[in-house]
Design a protein around this motif. Structure first.
Motif: not given
Length: 229
Positions: A32-59
């Motif tokens: 993906a070119d951009v990672l989009v997270d509309f999930s739950a607060p407890q999932a945020l750290r995992g979303s950040i880790d994925r965006a950082l590892s793939e070096n893509v922007p995070l919404l």
């Protein structure tokens, strides 16, 4: 452009998927070119880790986040572009701008601010993230932090000068109603937004994803999105 959804089967995930084709955006699992997270607060750290590892922007459109989550996003923004949006509607972004302008002119000594919001019966947080976002917009206009009155109940209550009151209504299938009331001597100014379906949030999220595509690291908001339109 390609985006990946953290929660593709959620209400917002499905709405974004339905709107993506018309916006010329492909939904993918990888690459993906951009990672989009509309999930739950407890999932945020995992979303950040994925965006950082793939070096893509995070919404991040998840609501109910706290100061700890804000710090995680701020830390991540040193390496990737991050956009946190309690509400991705372009109309709400414009409403927040109008609230800031009104609060700058209508001072707290004579004008009280109350924010009333209504959502569907399944919404888990109150006041809504959008209502709190609008309250912060008012604080920016007045140039000072305000005491938040998150729900009045009881007797002998008195209103502090400059406080911002919040009221939450829950029921039915309301997608999202927000009213910011400026209550002054002998007059009222009411700034309102009505969401008639989640499609508006999906379209706004896709506009924000396009804004993030190729963006330099940093912490962005929907105000940046509408400024770029």
């Amino acid at each position: 452009m390609k985006i990946a959804l953290i929660a593709p089967d959620g209400r917002m995930g499905r709405a974004i998927t339905e709107s993506a084709a018309a916006a010329g955006i492909e939904i993918v699992d990888t690459g993906a070119d951009v990672l989009v997270d509309f999930s739950a607060p407890q999932a945020l750290r995992g979303s950040i880790d994925r965006a950082l590892s793939e070096n893509v922007p995070l919404l991040v459109g998840t609501t109910g986040l706290d100061e700890g989550h804000d710090q995680l996003l701020a830390d991540a923004s040193a390496d990737i572009a991050v956009l946190r949006a309690p509400n991705t509607s372009l109309g709400v972004a414009l409403l927040a701008d109008l609230v800031t302008r009104a609060a700058r002119i209508l001072g707290p000594d004579e004008w009280d601010i109350e924010i009333v919001e209504a959502h569907h019966r399944h919404k888990a947080d109150a006041p809504s993230g959008t209502a709190l976002h609008l309250g912060l917009a008012a604080e920016r206009g007045r140039g000072e932090d305000a005491h938040d009155e998150l729900g009045r109940c009881g007797t002998g209550l008195s209103r502090e000068t400059g406080e911002i009151g919040y009221a939450a209504v829950r029921g039915g299938t309301v997608a999202g109603d927000h009213d910011v009331l400026f209550l002054g001597p002998d007059e009222r100014l009411i700034l309102s937004h009505r969401a008639e379906s989640r499609a508006i949030f999906a379209r706004g999220a896709l506009t924000a994803a396009k804004f993030l595509h190729g963006r330099d690291p940093g912490l962005y908001t929907m105000a940046d999105v509408i400024a770029a339109e």
